[in-house]
Design a protein around this motif. Structure first.
Motif, PDB file in Angstrom:
ATOM      1  N   SER A  64       0.824  -1.203   0.000  1.00 53.00           N
ATOM      2  CA  SER A  64       0.000   0.000   0.000  1.00 53.00           C
ATOM      3  C   SER A  64       0.856   1.250   0.000  1.00 53.00           C
ATOM      4  O   SER A  64       0.440   2.299  -0.495  1.00 53.00           O
ATOM      5  CB  SER A  64      -0.923   0.000   1.225  1.00 53.00           C
ATOM      6  OG  SER A  64      -0.170  -0.102   2.428  1.00 53.00           O
ATOM      7  N   SER A  65       2.078   1.158   0.542  1.00 60.02           N
ATOM      8  CA  SER A  65       3.031   2.262   0.493  1.00 60.02           C
ATOM      9  C   SER A  65       4.434   1.703   0.664  1.00 60.02           C
ATOM     10  O   SER A  65       4.641   0.712   1.360  1.00 60.02           O
ATOM     11  CB  SER A  65       2.737   3.300   1.590  1.00 60.02           C
ATOM     12  OG  SER A  65       2.935   2.740   2.875  1.00 60.02           O
ATOM     13  N   SER A  66       5.389   2.352   0.009  1.00 56.81           N
ATOM     14  CA  SER A  66       6.789   1.973   0.136  1.00 56.81           C
ATOM     15  C   SER A  66       7.639   3.129  -0.358  1.00 56.81           C
ATOM     16  O   SER A  66       7.219   3.901  -1.226  1.00 56.81           O
ATOM     17  CB  SER A  66       7.104   0.701  -0.671  1.00 56.81           C
ATOM     18  OG  SER A  66       6.782   0.890  -2.043  1.00 56.81           O
ATOM     19  N   GLN A  67       8.841   3.239   0.196  1.00 60.39           N
ATOM     20  CA  GLN A  67       9.721   4.321  -0.210  1.00 60.39           C
ATOM     21  C   GLN A  67      11.171   3.964   0.098  1.00 60.39           C
ATOM     22  O   GLN A  67      11.462   3.112   0.942  1.00 60.39           O
ATOM     23  CB  GLN A  67       9.365   5.629   0.494  1.00 60.39           C
ATOM     24  CG  GLN A  67       9.716   5.669   1.971  1.00 60.39           C
ATOM     25  CD  GLN A  67       9.575   7.061   2.569  1.00 60.39           C
ATOM     26  OE1 GLN A  67       8.847   7.904   2.063  1.00 60.39           O
ATOM     27  NE2 GLN A  67      10.271   7.314   3.662  1.00 60.39           N
ATOM     28  N   LEU A  89      -1.910  -7.980   4.411  1.00 58.90           N
ATOM     29  CA  LEU A  89      -1.719  -9.400   4.138  1.00 58.90           C
ATOM     30  C   LEU A  89      -3.019 -10.150   3.922  1.00 58.90           C
ATOM     31  O   LEU A  89      -3.073 -11.102   3.143  1.00 58.90           O
ATOM     32  CB  LEU A  89      -0.937 -10.042   5.284  1.00 58.90           C
ATOM     33  CG  LEU A  89       0.463  -9.472   5.552  1.00 58.90           C
ATOM     34  CD1 LEU A  89       1.121 -10.227   6.694  1.00 58.90           C
ATOM     35  CD2 LEU A  89       1.312  -9.530   4.301  1.00 58.90           C
ATOM     36  N   THR A  90      -4.071  -9.750   4.628  1.00 54.87           N
ATOM     37  CA  THR A  90      -5.342 -10.467   4.531  1.00 54.87           C
ATOM     38  C   THR A  90      -6.479  -9.480   4.348  1.00 54.87           C
ATOM     39  O   THR A  90      -6.407  -8.340   4.785  1.00 54.87           O
ATOM     40  CB  THR A  90      -5.609 -11.301   5.797  1.00 54.87           C
ATOM     41  OG1 THR A  90      -5.692 -10.418   6.931  1.00 54.87           O
ATOM     42  CG2 THR A  90      -4.507 -12.299   6.039  1.00 54.87           C
ATOM     43  N   LEU A 109      -4.780  -8.065   8.491  1.00 57.50           N
ATOM     44  CA  LEU A 109      -3.425  -8.105   9.028  1.00 57.50           C
ATOM     45  C   LEU A 109      -2.531  -7.192   8.196  1.00 57.50           C
ATOM     46  O   LEU A 109      -2.552  -7.231   6.959  1.00 57.50           O
ATOM     47  CB  LEU A 109      -2.878  -9.527   9.000  1.00 57.50           C
ATOM     48  CG  LEU A 109      -3.532 -10.540   9.933  1.00 57.50           C
ATOM     49  CD1 LEU A 109      -2.891 -11.915   9.746  1.00 57.50           C
ATOM     50  CD2 LEU A 109      -3.415 -10.101  11.395  1.00 57.50           C
ATOM     51  N   ARG A 110      -1.725  -6.385   8.870  1.00 54.11           N
ATOM     52  CA  ARG A 110      -0.862  -5.425   8.185  1.00 54.11           C
ATOM     53  C   ARG A 110       0.604  -5.708   8.509  1.00 54.11           C
ATOM     54  O   ARG A 110       0.958  -5.937   9.672  1.00 54.11           O
ATOM     55  CB  ARG A 110      -1.217  -3.999   8.577  1.00 54.11           C
ATOM     56  CG  ARG A 110      -2.636  -3.612   8.169  1.00 54.11           C
ATOM     57  CD  ARG A 110      -2.908  -2.133   8.396  1.00 54.11           C
ATOM     58  NE  ARG A 110      -4.251  -1.758   7.981  1.00 54.11           N
ATOM     59  CZ  ARG A 110      -4.605  -1.446   6.751  1.00 54.11           C
ATOM     60  NH1 ARG A 110      -3.682  -1.468   5.779  1.00 54.11           N
ATOM     61  NH2 ARG A 110      -5.846  -1.113   6.447  1.00 54.11           N
ATOM     62  N   LEU A 111       1.400  -5.672   7.476  1.00 51.67           N
ATOM     63  CA  LEU A 111       2.834  -5.907   7.602  1.00 51.67           C
ATOM     64  C   LEU A 111       3.569  -4.586   7.441  1.00 51.67           C
ATOM     65  O   LEU A 111       3.345  -3.844   6.476  1.00 51.67           O
ATOM     66  CB  LEU A 111       3.320  -6.891   6.543  1.00 51.67           C
ATOM     67  CG  LEU A 111       4.838  -6.993   6.340  1.00 51.67           C
ATOM     68  CD1 LEU A 111       5.506  -7.601   7.566  1.00 51.67           C
ATOM     69  CD2 LEU A 111       5.162  -7.790   5.076  1.00 51.67           C
ATOM     70  N   VAL A 113       3.919  -7.649  12.231  1.00 55.81           N
ATOM     71  CA  VAL A 113       2.563  -7.900  11.770  1.00 55.81           C
ATOM     72  C   VAL A 113       1.622  -7.637  12.930  1.00 55.81           C
ATOM     73  O   VAL A 113       1.871  -8.095  14.058  1.00 55.81           O
ATOM     74  CB  VAL A 113       2.387  -9.349  11.262  1.00 55.81           C
ATOM     75  CG1 VAL A 113       0.939  -9.608  10.872  1.00 55.81           C
ATOM     76  CG2 VAL A 113       3.320  -9.628  10.090  1.00 55.81           C
ATOM     77  N   ASN A 114       0.553  -6.890  12.663  1.00 54.36           N
ATOM     78  CA  ASN A 114      -0.403  -6.611  13.727  1.00 54.36           C
ATOM     79  C   ASN A 114      -1.815  -6.650  13.180  1.00 54.36           C
ATOM     80  O   ASN A 114      -2.052  -6.481  11.972  1.00 54.36           O
ATOM     81  CB  ASN A 114      -0.118  -5.238  14.367  1.00 54.36           C
ATOM     82  CG  ASN A 114      -0.255  -4.099  13.375  1.00 54.36           C
ATOM     83  OD1 ASN A 114      -1.357  -3.638  13.101  1.00 54.36           O
ATOM     84  ND2 ASN A 114       0.867  -3.654  12.821  1.00 54.36           N
TER      85      ASN A 114
END
Length: 837
Positions: A558-561, A596-597, A615-617, A648-649
């Motif tokens: 969803s985002s990266s830099q 992730l899900t 779930l977010r990584l 992961v949370n």
């Protein structure tokens, strides 16, 4: 003598640049032959129009050697049409509807004069495109003179879509500011197809009258800095609305001469307040209708028993914007702070930061020139509803459009109004949607010995989009106590202890700076904190950070830099160890976030409980050179350090009560920007990290965290209708250890909590902390990341007074919320009270 206002340069897409669309209408049609009438209401009218209208090839007056522009305004319908060949005047009246460059124009009457190349539109104008709408009482413009006026302006614009809409009206070589031409329309041709964005949202295209009244002589607003009582600004109601003054007002000589150049007024036509002499114009505290007012009457709807027609729907929170520079508050306010080990937050995730984009604005009169526009008073609000809970009122507004298309805006002064309670002085110049308060009162025990006062200077524009913000500071507590205990002894190691010194003159002043400069696809961000100008303490009183980043668009993220970073004396806290010394660092990093899900959108309600949130990584990889204090010593060491961290949370929502909420959206959003949903859940997460050091040391951690969270009440009623609590128990497995103190893992068993409780109405008390519960650690029982905040919450803004015993930082914070919504809303600036209501 009027002070020379500072200037602020702003790229296209500002809020009030939308008014240029109205001004662009005049010269475009003024340079063209009269445009044929399509689809008359009665066949006899078509025959009559054919008799009075000139052929489509009729020539309009043009300068020598200049080709007449093609018609850009197409009248779709009207009740009456006429054309005077002698004067070259085309007049359409009665339920006029026209198309202009994808905009839909509604008015009672439009007159086009070929010989004067002028346009006069009167009678409740509405200009609509997509989900953007402007309305005005009248529009006058003379293309030869390059000047005109708009009265009783109100509108809604979205700066994100406006930038695209206004791009089509950029200079192209003809007309006012070289606006591009639309293809000619042949007589009898069908009306142009509506713009796709125009039909996407069905707007109420009726004219909206102001429904609020206020007494400009009363002083209900408390201005925070400096403290004093101020009246609420008012604007006269448009002609034809309740409270509107339909009688002609006294005109200044300059206005009379301007009218002669433009167009004589029709009999009985009134003027806006922009036509008044300077002594009679509204200036916030007075207005044209002030005579005979009822002193002491509170502002409110003109008919209190009848609810205001809000004319909006689909209200959705977007993001928030802080109104002042808050440097060095990252551990407390600006970022999500992980519990030791990196999992579990001791306070809720802060809202997304960003400028205000969808805004409503209002002005009594705007004077137009070729290179810009001018207004005595302009107001705009981020609140979709009326009465607006937060709005900005600026006086003496000037906007100039440079040849390169960049708009330069200046104002004599401005105020940020928070409901009918508080008034905060704003900057002399401010970018639309990014207003800032002028003063900031804060506390910093570590670097500034306590309370200090900051003054936010007008932003400095760097290139087209870059900005530099500066905040000079006065160390109040340091000046009163005449001492400082924030610096090491001059000439000694920066890792040494702070010593008591007598405050010199240079120690009483400081500076904060924030830099934001886009460079192609890169972005340069920087901040600097100077807590002293004493040369002896300058080395120990300076902190700075810089980052050059670019988005990477990694697949599945969803985002990266990626970024290059550098810092000097970065302020870093490490749990029970407190503030740590990091002299300098530089290197490169990569980071990203992925879901992730699940594919459910954040605003899409679930089918039922229980359910898992997505779930977010989150991951981060960095490598750099660091000079910092070694663990448990005052010695400095320099080493290369490489770190790989991931986590992961998620949350298991056990129960939620989405039924039973008040169906009225205003009631749901009375004290919060998003509806509060009662519920119970279990938050959990896992985090791992590995770090390698140049001397061969290595530190590996694996942290598990989990804890309950619940919300009671809907935050709709004024007493005890909102309680929120969350807790997280975390345990960390450690292998090895860092040689530095700033990243050494020492809090291996912790419990973190956060709680918020409504006291009365919008008043909320919030607190949080992390406690070391490791019985085998010498830090057992230590409290870190503690804070307490008393907040005044409304849907459109939030005012908080906060303090952290952990790091000694405190102050006053004002945050404005940004919303997306459908509809035009209703004017939010109250009209002055008249005798008899």
């Amino acid at each position: 003598m009027r002070p020379h206002p500072g200037r602020l340069r702003q790229r296209r897409g500002t809020l009030l640049a939308a008014l240029a669309v109205l001004s662009a209408l005049a010269p475009a049609v003024g340079t063209a032959a009269p445009t044929p009438i399509d689809s008359p209401r009665d066949p006899s009218e078509a025959e009559k129009a054919a008799d009075v209208l000139p052929p489509a090839s009729a020539e309009a007056p043009a300068d020598a050697g200049q080709q007449p522009a093609e018609p850009r305004l197409l009248v779709v319908r009207s009740d009456r049409q006429s054309y005077d060949r002698a004067s070259g005047t085309l007049t359409v009246s009665g339920n006029v509807e026209a198309r202009f460059d994808g905009w839909r124009l509604l008015a009672d009457r439009i007159e086009l004069r070929d010989d004067r190349r002028s346009v006069l539109a009167t009678g409740q104008l509405r200009l609509i495109r997509g989900d953007q709408m402007l309305q005005a009482g009248s529009l006058r413009y003379n293309d030869w003179e390059g000047s005109g006026s708009i009265t009783d302006v109100y509108g809604v614009v979205d700066q994100e879509t406006l930038a695209r809409d206004f791009e089509a009206l950029r200079p192209m070589g003809v007309g006012l500011q070289g606006l591009p031409e639309a293809p000619a329309t042949e007589p009898g041709a069908a009306a142009p197809a509506p713009d796709p964005g125009e039909v996407a949202v069905a707007l109420d295209d009726s004219f909206a009258c102001p429904e609020l009244t206020a007494d400009p002589q009363a002083r209900p607003l408390l201005e925070l800095l400096p403290p004093r009582r101020r009246p609420q600004p008012t604007m006269p109601a448009p002609v034809g609305c309740p409270g509107g003054d339909a009688s002609p007002r006294n005109s200044s000589l300059g206005q009379i001469l301007n009218d002669v150049a433009l167009e004589p007024r029709a009999p009985g036509e009134s003027l806006g307040t922009g036509d008044l002499p300077a002594a009679d114009q509204t200036a916030g505290e007075q207005s044209a209708g002030e005579q005979g007012q009822q002193p002491g009457r509170r502002s409110g709807p003109a008919v209190p028993d009848v609810p205001i027609d809000q004319r909006v729907s689909g209200v959705r929170y977007r993001q928030s914007q802080d109104t002042t520079i808050k440097l060095d508050l990252a551990p407390l306010i600006e970022q999500q702070n992980d519990a030791p080990g990196g999992v579990g937050s001791y306070r809720p995730r802060p809202p997304k930061e960003g400028p205000l984009t969808r805004l409503r604005f209002q002005a009594t009169s705007i004077r137009i020139q070729r290179d810009g526009w001018f207004a005595d008073a302009v107001a705009f609000t981020n609140d979709p509803f009326t009465p607006a809970k937060a709005w900005i009122y600026a006086r003496g507004v000037e906007a100039r459009i440079r040849p390169d298309g960049v708009t330069s805006i200046s104002s004599r002064d401005s105020r940020i109004l928070l409901g009918d309670r508080f008034s905060v002085r704003g900057l002399r110049d401010a970018q639309i949607g990014q207003q800032q308060s002028a003063f900031s009162l804060d506390s910093d025990r570590r670097d500034r010995d306590g309370v200090y006062l900051g003054y936010n200077l007008p932003p400095l524009r760097l290139g087209r989009e870059g900005v530099l913000r500066l905040q000079p500071q006065l160390m109040i507590q340091r000046a009163i106590e005449d001492r400082t205990e924030s610096y090491v002894r001059p000439g000694t190691s920066l890792a040494g202890p702070d010593v008591l010194q007598q405050a010199r003159f240079g120690d009483l002043f400081g500076m904060a700076a924030l830099l934001d400069v886009p460079v192609g696809r890169f972005r340069l961000l920087g901040d600097a904190s100077l807590s002293t100008f004493n040369p002896d303490n300058f080395r120990a009183g300076t902190r700075s950070n810089a980052q050059l980043s670019t988005p990477l668009a990694l697949p599945g993220h969803s985002s990266s830099q990626g970024a290059l970073f550098g810092s000097y004396r970065e302020r870093i806290y490490n749990g029970s160890l407190g503030l740590q010394t990091l002299v300098y660092s530089y290197g490169a990093e990569l980071q990203g976030e992925a879901q992730l899900t699940g594919s459910r959108a954040d605003d899409e309600p679930p089918q039922g409980t229980p359910y898992f949130t997505p779930l977010r990584l989150n991951w981060r990889a960095l490598s750099g050179n660091y000079q910092a204090a070694l663990f448990d010593t005052d010695n400095l060491d320099t080493q290369w350090r490489s770190v790989l961290r991931g986590g992961v949370n998620g949350s298991l929502r056990l129960w939620e009560n989405r039924d039973g909420a008040n169906p009225d959206t205003m009631a749901q959003l009375r004290y919060a920007p998003i509806p509060v949903i009662p519920g119970l859940g279990l938050d959990f997460g896992i985090n791992g990290s590995t770090a390698f050091y140049q001397d061969g040391a290595q530190q590996n951690t694996l942290t598990l965290a989990a804890g309950p969270s619940f919300t009671i009440g809907r935050f709709e009623r004024p007493v005890l209708d909102y309680t929120r609590f969350s807790a997280s128990l975390a345990g960390t497995l450690l292998d090895g250890g860092s040689p530095f103190g700033f990243d050494r893992a020492v809090d291996l068993r912790t419990v973190s909590f956060n709680a918020a409780q409504q006291i009365y109405g919008p008043l909320v008390l919030e607190a949080g902390a992390t406690i070391n519960i490791d019985s085998r650690s010498r830090f057992n029982g230590d409290v870190s990341y503690s804070y307490v905040e008393l907040k005044l919450q409304q849907r459109a803004y939030e005012v908080g007074i906060f303090y952290s015993p952990y790091d000694g930082i405190g102050g006053i914070r004002i945050r404005l919320n940004d919303f997306d919504f459908t509809g035009s809303g209703t004017p939010f600036v109250p009209r002055p009270q008249h005798r008899g209501g």
